[in-house]
Design an enzyme around this catalytic site. Structure first.
Site, PDB file in Angstrom:
ATOM      1  N   TYR A 125       0.811  -1.211   0.000  1.00 44.41           N
ATOM      2  CA  TYR A 125       0.000   0.000   0.000  1.00 44.41           C
ATOM      3  C   TYR A 125       0.855   1.277   0.000  1.00 44.41           C
ATOM      4  CZ  TYR A 125      -4.829   1.469   0.749  1.00 44.41           C
ATOM      5  OH  TYR A 125      -6.101   1.938   0.585  1.00 44.41           O
ATOM      6  N   LYS A 192       0.503 -13.621   5.939  1.00 45.95           N
ATOM      7  CA  LYS A 192       0.543 -14.708   4.953  1.00 45.95           C
ATOM      8  C   LYS A 192       1.996 -15.199   4.933  1.00 45.95           C
ATOM      9  CE  LYS A 192      -1.416 -17.035   1.512  1.00 45.95           C
ATOM     10  NZ  LYS A 192      -2.622 -17.885   1.628  1.00 45.95           N
ATOM     11  N   ASP A 250      -6.595  -3.051   5.113  1.00 44.69           N
ATOM     12  CA  ASP A 250      -7.535  -2.335   4.246  1.00 44.69           C
ATOM     13  C   ASP A 250      -8.694  -3.248   3.863  1.00 44.69           C
ATOM     14  OD1 ASP A 250      -8.315  -0.179   2.436  1.00 44.69           O
ATOM     15  OD2 ASP A 250      -7.675  -1.517   0.827  1.00 44.69           O
TER      16      ASP A 250
END
Ligand code: NAD
Length: 362
Positions: A125, A192, A250
């Protein structure tokens, strides 16, 4: 001399309508705030050549606290997000997004009370990107191949995912301190790390190290982001405070907003060590701009967060009680809530009528 001075950024799309309502409601509870108006967004780009004029940043540096409406970021244009820029320039490294199910909203789950703590300055981001076909992109592709990092197709665009030890440490520590201060019991780190070993893997390693300092005081667990999404939808009550890298934060915060009645109900705050900029989770919803349709509740709940930050706890509690009471009564609700409750928007009221019901209640 007013008790507080706060920078007010109306934003664009539905922003000016919902921030105007927010100012009226804050005034109705009698908090003495001088609003310092500042501008950002597409209109500013046209007028001044910059979507985020230096006067706006200077105002926030002066007042230390800002509240804003959403700002449009056109998809795929050269226009970089004003929100990302604000967070970077003021080092607002925390994005705090409480998720609370309120009665009378058609929320899919009752009694959800989750707090999302999203890292706000790093990750995919952060906007470190290389356009397809440029010499920088081609050079980086070549470098990756030579460094043994793997083959990337030559016609690729690239986005870099930086996640640092220091960035991860400060957000996880902030999450734990928030959990302690707000009498929460558990913190879940989302990642992840099984695939993104050097970015999410680092985030997880740091989270586990920080968790040791809070052992016995706050329970710690970690979950892989995809499994966490399923867990949220199936058993949301298993979650308490969640700490996430920027992009997962987000996405997961919109998922959580959907669990409790939609974006019209989801507040947020960007917090750093010196400044705080309060803004709802939702965007500028351009199709509803100027139509007196948007739900101002997310902006109002955002003002509740701001008032608590300013030490105006009683005023914050009064607004919270009035919102809860008007929503629970169900007579004056905007189209989104009506649709969640009945499947149709018939009988809903506009932004201003909802605000007036709230002000009468106050
Ligand atoms: P959005 O949040 O603006 O709207 C998605 C949908 O959610 C809307 O069509 C509407 O149905 C609903 N919605 C959102 N807010 C609502 C409200 N207050 N009341 C009732 N319904 C509401 O998301 P989008 O369409 O993906 O984005 C529009 C623009 O907003 C984009 O340019 C995006 O970049 C920008 N954006 C800005 C911010 C910000 O300023 N912080 C955050 C997210 C998106």
């Amino acid at each position: 001399m007013p008790k507080h001075t706060v920078t007010l950024i109306p934003g664009d799309g539905i922003g000016p309508e919902i921030t105007a309502v927010m100012c009226r409601v804050v005034e109705a509870v009698g908090v003495d705030i001088a609003w310092e108006l500042a501008w950002a967004g597409t209109e500013m780009l046209e007028q001044t050549g910059s979507p985020l004029p230096t006067e706006t940043i200077e105002s926030i540096r002066r007042t230390k606290v800002a509240i804003k409406g959403p700002i449009t970021t056109p998809v795929g244009s050269g226009f970089r997000s004003v929100n990302v820029e604000l967070r970077k320039q003021l080092d607002l490294f925390v994005n705090l997004r409480p998720v609370l199910s309120l009665p009378g909203t058609g929320a899919r789950y009752d009694n959800v009370d989750i707090v999302i703590v999203r890292e706000n300055t790093e990750d995919l981001y952060a906007g470190v990107e290389f356009e397809q076909g440029t010499s920088a992109a081609l050079g980086l592709i070549d470098y990756c191949e030579r460094a043994g990092a793997g083959h990337i197709r030559a016609d690729s665009g690239l986005s870099i995912k930086p996640i640092s030890i220091s960035g991860s440490k400060r957000i996880v520590e902030w999450g734990f301190e928030y959990a302690l201060a707000n009498k929460r019991s558990k913190l879940t780190a989302i990642h992840k790390a099984n695939i993104q070993k050097f970015s999410d893997g680092l985030f997880l390693k740091v989270a586990r190290e920080v968790a040791q300092d809070f052992e016995g005081r706050i329970e710690f667990e970690d979950r892989i982001v995809d499994a966490a999404c399923m867990g949220l939808v199936m058993r949301p009550h298993e979650f308490d405070v969640m700490v996430l890298p920027n992009l997962y934060g987000d996405i997961v915060s919109d998922l959580c907003a959907g669990m409790v009645g939609g974006l019209g109900l989801a507040p947020g705050a960007n917090i750093g060590t010196e400044y705080a900029v309060f803004e709802p989770v939702h965007g500028s919803a351009p199709k509803y701009a100027g139509k007196d349709k948007a739900n101002p509740t997310a902006e109002l709940l955002t003002a509740v967060l701001m008032l608590r930050h300013l030490g105006e706890k009683d005023a914050a509690d009064r607004i919270m009680t009035a919102i809860t009471s008007v929503l629970a009564e169900g007579r004056f609700v905007t189209y989104d809530i009506k649709r969640s409750l009945t499947g149709s928007t018939a009988g809903s009221v506009g932004t201003v009528a909802f605000a007036e019901a709230l002000i009468n209640r106050l």
